[in-house]
Design an enzyme around this catalytic site. Structure first.
Site, short mmCIF file in Angstrom:
data_model
loop_
_atom_site.label_atom_id
_atom_site.label_comp_id
_atom_site.label_asym_id
_atom_site.label_seq_id
_atom_site.Cartn_x
_atom_site.Cartn_y
_atom_site.Cartn_z
N LEU A 168 0.82 -1.20 0.00
CA LEU A 168 0.00 0.00 0.00
C LEU A 168 0.86 1.26 0.00
O LEU A 168 0.44 2.30 -0.48
CB LEU A 168 -0.89 0.03 1.24
N GLY A 169 2.02 1.17 0.60
CA GLY A 169 2.83 2.37 0.68
C GLY A 169 4.12 2.11 1.42
O GLY A 169 4.32 1.03 2.01
N GLY A 174 7.07 4.04 3.96
CA GLY A 174 7.33 5.23 4.77
C GLY A 174 8.56 5.05 5.63
O GLY A 174 9.24 4.03 5.54
N GLY A 175 8.82 6.06 6.43
CA GLY A 175 10.01 6.04 7.25
C GLY A 175 10.05 4.88 8.24
O GLY A 175 11.11 4.40 8.61
N PHE A 176 8.89 4.43 8.68
CA PHE A 176 8.88 3.36 9.67
C PHE A 176 8.85 1.98 9.04
O PHE A 176 9.01 0.99 9.73
CB PHE A 176 7.65 3.47 10.57
N GLY A 177 8.57 1.92 7.78
CA GLY A 177 8.51 0.62 7.13
C GLY A 177 7.49 0.62 6.00
O GLY A 177 6.94 1.65 5.64
N VAL A 205 3.95 -0.72 4.16
CA VAL A 205 2.60 -1.11 4.57
C VAL A 205 1.96 -1.99 3.49
O VAL A 205 2.04 -1.69 2.30
CB VAL A 205 1.72 0.13 4.81
N LYS A 219 1.87 -3.13 8.86
CA LYS A 219 3.07 -2.31 8.73
C LYS A 219 4.28 -3.15 9.13
O LYS A 219 4.36 -3.66 10.24
CB LYS A 219 2.95 -1.09 9.63
N ASP A 269 3.25 14.07 14.06
CA ASP A 269 3.31 14.11 12.60
C ASP A 269 1.89 14.13 12.02
O ASP A 269 1.56 13.35 11.15
CB ASP A 269 4.12 12.94 12.07
#
Ligand SMILES: *[C@@H]1O[C@H](CO)[C@@H](O)[C@H](O)[C@H]1NC(C)=O
Ligand SMILES: *[C@@H]1O[C@H](CO)[C@@H](O)[C@H](O)[C@H]1NC(C)=O
Ligand SMILES: *[C@@H]1O[C@H](CO)[C@@H](O)[C@H](O)[C@H]1NC(C)=O
Ligand SMILES: *[C@@H]1O[C@H](CO)[C@@H](O)[C@H](O)[C@H]1NC(C)=O
Ligand SMILES: *[C@@H]1O[C@H](CO)[C@@H](O)[C@H](O)[C@H]1NC(C)=O
Ligand SMILES: *[C@@H]1O[C@H](CO)[C@@H](O)[C@H](O)[C@H]1NC(C)=O
Ligand SMILES: *[C@@H]1O[C@H](CO)[C@@H](O)[C@H](O)[C@H]1NC(C)=O
Length: 660
Positions: free
Chosen positions: A342-343, A345-348, A350, A364, A461
């Site tokens: 799905l996407g 990002g900085g944390f991992g 998804v 995630k 955020d």
């Protein structure tokens, strides 16, 4: 028939705890003066006038000799006891503060104050009076955490108690199966915001008086807080008096509306000797410390033990109940296939997934070095999973395997908010009514994070891409609590690891790394303005000029042309222009440069729900200087040059988390 018993209790307490008067050295009156006569009239009327709400305000005479007094009895005491307490307090004040125009007195069961200035409706946090039990708590850290959770739980119940009573009491099972009891109360004339800030301040003051102690009180003129390890209040009486009005804020079933019972039996036995020390710190309203009184009283009291009748536990009670087998998630996401992605990002990354029972989930997959041990991680997940609110994306659980850490969320049907409001086609799906509802929903979600949940969470955020819309276009906030999961949460402070996004960050956070509830309020204000204007803050265009949305909104507001800020498609729609302009006004209040000028989420929720509430005039916003098209670029670098070795692990923002 109750009288002898009550009398006995009061006599007992007044012999032991005594009362505490603080004279505010703010003007003297002379005997036989008009003020003296007015004050006598007012004080003598209080005891008879106070009713079962326990609150009364009275004034007498004309300025400048007008005398004002306020009395508040503790929320659980009987009317007779309340009246007795008020009489004692009045006598006590006249004796200890002869000829002083302003004074306050705290008793076990009531607070009384008088002044030549108007008192009603005004927040007074000074002087303060502390009292603590010198016995240390056992398992101190756990005790403090449980106490905080309890107070966080009670505070909104008191704040939303209504215009007649703002009091809440309850208990929690603390360390070593010992119960912790607490009662918080504001004078009911305070606004929601003032009551909330008074109680937050009182709780924040606990370390100053009662750190590591098993009992204590923080008493302020406008609010009081007390905790003990025995049931010191009368639960029956509280329930009798409190047909609790519905809080205006939606409570999620897991938090306040759930099946957590708070039954207290106070017919226990057993005895313990305890000692108490009383220290008061007083200062004039301006905050100047006037005097410090120290008095020591030895107290011998029968301590009551609660029966083994503790609160029932939430259904989510152990981390294990939230754990998914790694293989389950692997199967659900088709082995983390790119099709399910799905996407990023900085944390991992998804992924979308589907459990064997058909339930859709979003998974995630955290970047491997989250820097926390498994146990801490599990405990944090447990805490976050308990945060349940219709405007938060629900965390369902987690999965661990070796280095792999997965977070499992409910799947939210629609795309994130930015994919609607900034989209040339889809923005037309959102008419004003929908946008207004979205703004209100985000506000309630953030309020829940800040104040109503057991944890106080600063999102850090907040932005349009972190607000997901469900099938009914209700907003749900994503990505809260990430700082906790990465082992670096403080409810306010400063950090060298800034995890915000350009354009949404409050100046004090972007520049100095200082975050607080007010930096979230700033981000919320940016979101409001984006929702109304349909423009991104950080690549905003008006004609030829590239300027910030905030400065554009401010300029127009100042020039009385605020309607220019409104998305053209809304201007031609049927929505109420008054409401839109009011929302822009509210947005501007949120983005003010000075954090302390920004309203709290509690008052924002109020402003958004009550059109009649007068809004303050905003001061200049913190202008964001746009730098090209860095829209939604997360900030990975900290400001501080002494970064920790973790700073490279990209614990920053995730953008485009759940597209469609
Ligand atoms: C209250 O008394 C003080 C000291 O005498 C005075 O400075 C102040 O103006 C008075 N306030 C009012 C409202 O009369
Ligand atoms: C008021 O009276 C108190 C004692 O009664 C005295 O200490 C104080 O200095 C007086 N204040 C003023 C402003 O006269
Ligand atoms: C106050 O008035 C009473 C009677 O009116 C009088 O007896 C007393 O002496 C007066 N006291 C002062 C301090 O003026
Ligand atoms: C409480 O703990 C502190 C330090 O942790 C210690 O100095 C003090 O003596 C203890 N007090 C009692 C009553 O045990
Ligand atoms: C305070 O007292 C006045 C007069 O008794 C009354 O009109 C007013 O409603 C009271 N205010 C509150 C908040 O109780
Ligand atoms: C607690 O309140 C109830 C109901 O008002 C009353 O019957 C009872 O006597 C109170 N208990 C104490 C210890 O005051
Ligand atoms: C509380 O528990 C009862 C019985 O166990 C159940 O019927 C009810 O739905 C529960 N309420 C909530 C809000 O969970």
């Amino acid at each position: 028939m109750l009288l002898p018993l009550i009398f006995l209790i009061l006599a007992n307490l007044s012999a032991l705890v005594q009362s505490q008067s603080v004279c505010l050295n703010n003007g003297n009156y002379t005997s036989n003066s008009t003020y003296n006569a007015n004050l006598d009239t007012v004080l003598s009327s209080l005891a008879t006038s106070v009713d079962s709400t326990g609150f009364y305000n009275a004034s007498f005479g004309q300025k400048p000799d007008r005398a004002n007094a306020i009395v508040l009895c503790r929320g659980d005491i009987q009317l007779d006891a309340c009246r007795g307490c008020v009489r004692d307090a009045a006598a006590e004040l006249l004796a200890s503060c002869p000829n002083q125009k302003q004074a306050v007195n705290w008793q076990e069961g009531c607070t009384l104050r008088y002044s030549n200035e108007t008192l009603v409706g005004k927040l007074a946090i000074m002087p303060m009076y502390y009292w603590w039990n010198p016995e240390n708590a056992t398992s101190v850290d756990q005790f403090k955490e449980d106490l905080r959770a309890l107070l966080d739980d009670l505070r909104p119940r008191a704040v939303y108690g209504g215009s007649l009573r703002k009091v809440a009491a309850g208990h929690i099972t603390g360390p070593d199966f010992q119960s912790i009891f607490a009662l918080v109360q504001c004078t009911p004339d305070l606004s929601l915001e003032d009551c909330s800030s008074c109680l937050i301040g009182a709780a924040a003051d606990i370390p100053n008086c009662c750190d590591r102690k098993r009992g204590g009180r923080v008493l302020r003129p406008s609010c009081t807080l007390r905790f003990e390890i025995y049931p010191f209040y009368n639960e029956t009486r509280l329930q009798e008096l409190a047909p609790r009005p519905e809080p205006p804020v939606q409570s999620p079933p897991g938090e306040h509306g759930g099946n957590r019972t708070r039954t207290v039996k106070d017919d226990g036995d057993g005895n313990t000797t305890r000692t108490a020390v009383i220290v008061t710190v007083s200062s004039v309203a301006a905050g100047v410390i006037l005097a410090v009184f120290v008095a020591i009283f030895l107290i011998k009291r029968i301590k009551q033990k609660p029966k083994e009748n503790h609160e029932t536990v939430d259904d989510i009670s152990t981390p294990e109940s939230l754990q998914f087998a790694f293989s389950t998630i692997r199967d659900a996401t088709n082995d983390f296939s790119d099709d399910n992605k799905l996407g990023q990002g900085g944390f991992g990354t998804v992924y979308k997934g589907k459990l064997s029972n058909g339930q859709e989930i979003a998974v995630k997959r955290l970047s491997k070095n989250s820097g926390q041990g498994d146990l801490e991680f599990k405990n944090e997940v447990l805490l976050l999973a308990r945060l349940q609110h219709r405007n938060l994306v629900r965390l369902l659980g987690f999965s661990l395997e070796g280095e792999e850490k997965l977070l499992v969320y409910e799947f939210v049907q629609n795309a994130s908010l930015d994919r609607f409001i900034f989209d040339p086609i889809r923005h037309s799906y959102l008419d004003w009514e929908r946008r207004y509802k979205i703004i209100g929903g985000i506000a309630r979600g953030v309020l829940y994070l800040h104040e109503d949940s057991r944890l106080r969470i600063i999102h850090r955020d907040l932005k349009a891409s972190n607000v997901l819309l469900d099938g009914n276009l209700n907003p749900k906030i994503a990505d809260f609590g990430m700082a906790r999961l990465f082992g670096q949460d403080e409810t306010q402070g400063s950090t060298s690891k800034i995890a915000g996004t350009y354009g949404y960050m409050a100046p004090e956070y972007a520049i100095y790394g200082q975050f607080s509830v007010k930096s979230d309020v700033f981000s919320f204000g940016v979101i409001i303005l984006e929702i109304i204007s349909g423009q991104k803050n950080n690549c905003f265009r008006s004609g030829e000029n590239v300027e910030g949305l905030l400065s554009f909104a401010w300029k127009n507001w100042r020039e009385g042309t605020t309607a220019n800020v409104v998305d053209p498609i809304l201007r031609s729609g049927s929505g109420s222009m008054t409401e839109m302009l009011r929302c822009i006004h509210i947005g501007l209040l949120c983005v003010q440069e000075n954090a302390s000028d920004r309203p709290t989420m509690a008052s924002l929720v109020l402003m958004l729900s009550s059109l009649s509430l007068t809004l303050r005039v905003p001061s200049k916003p913190a202008f964001y200087v746009p730098s090209g098209n860095d829209s939604d670029v997360p900030l990975f670098e900290g400001y501080n040059s002494t970064q920790s070795q973790h700073s490279s692990r990209n614990d920053a923002s995730i953008t485009d988390l759940y597209p469609r």
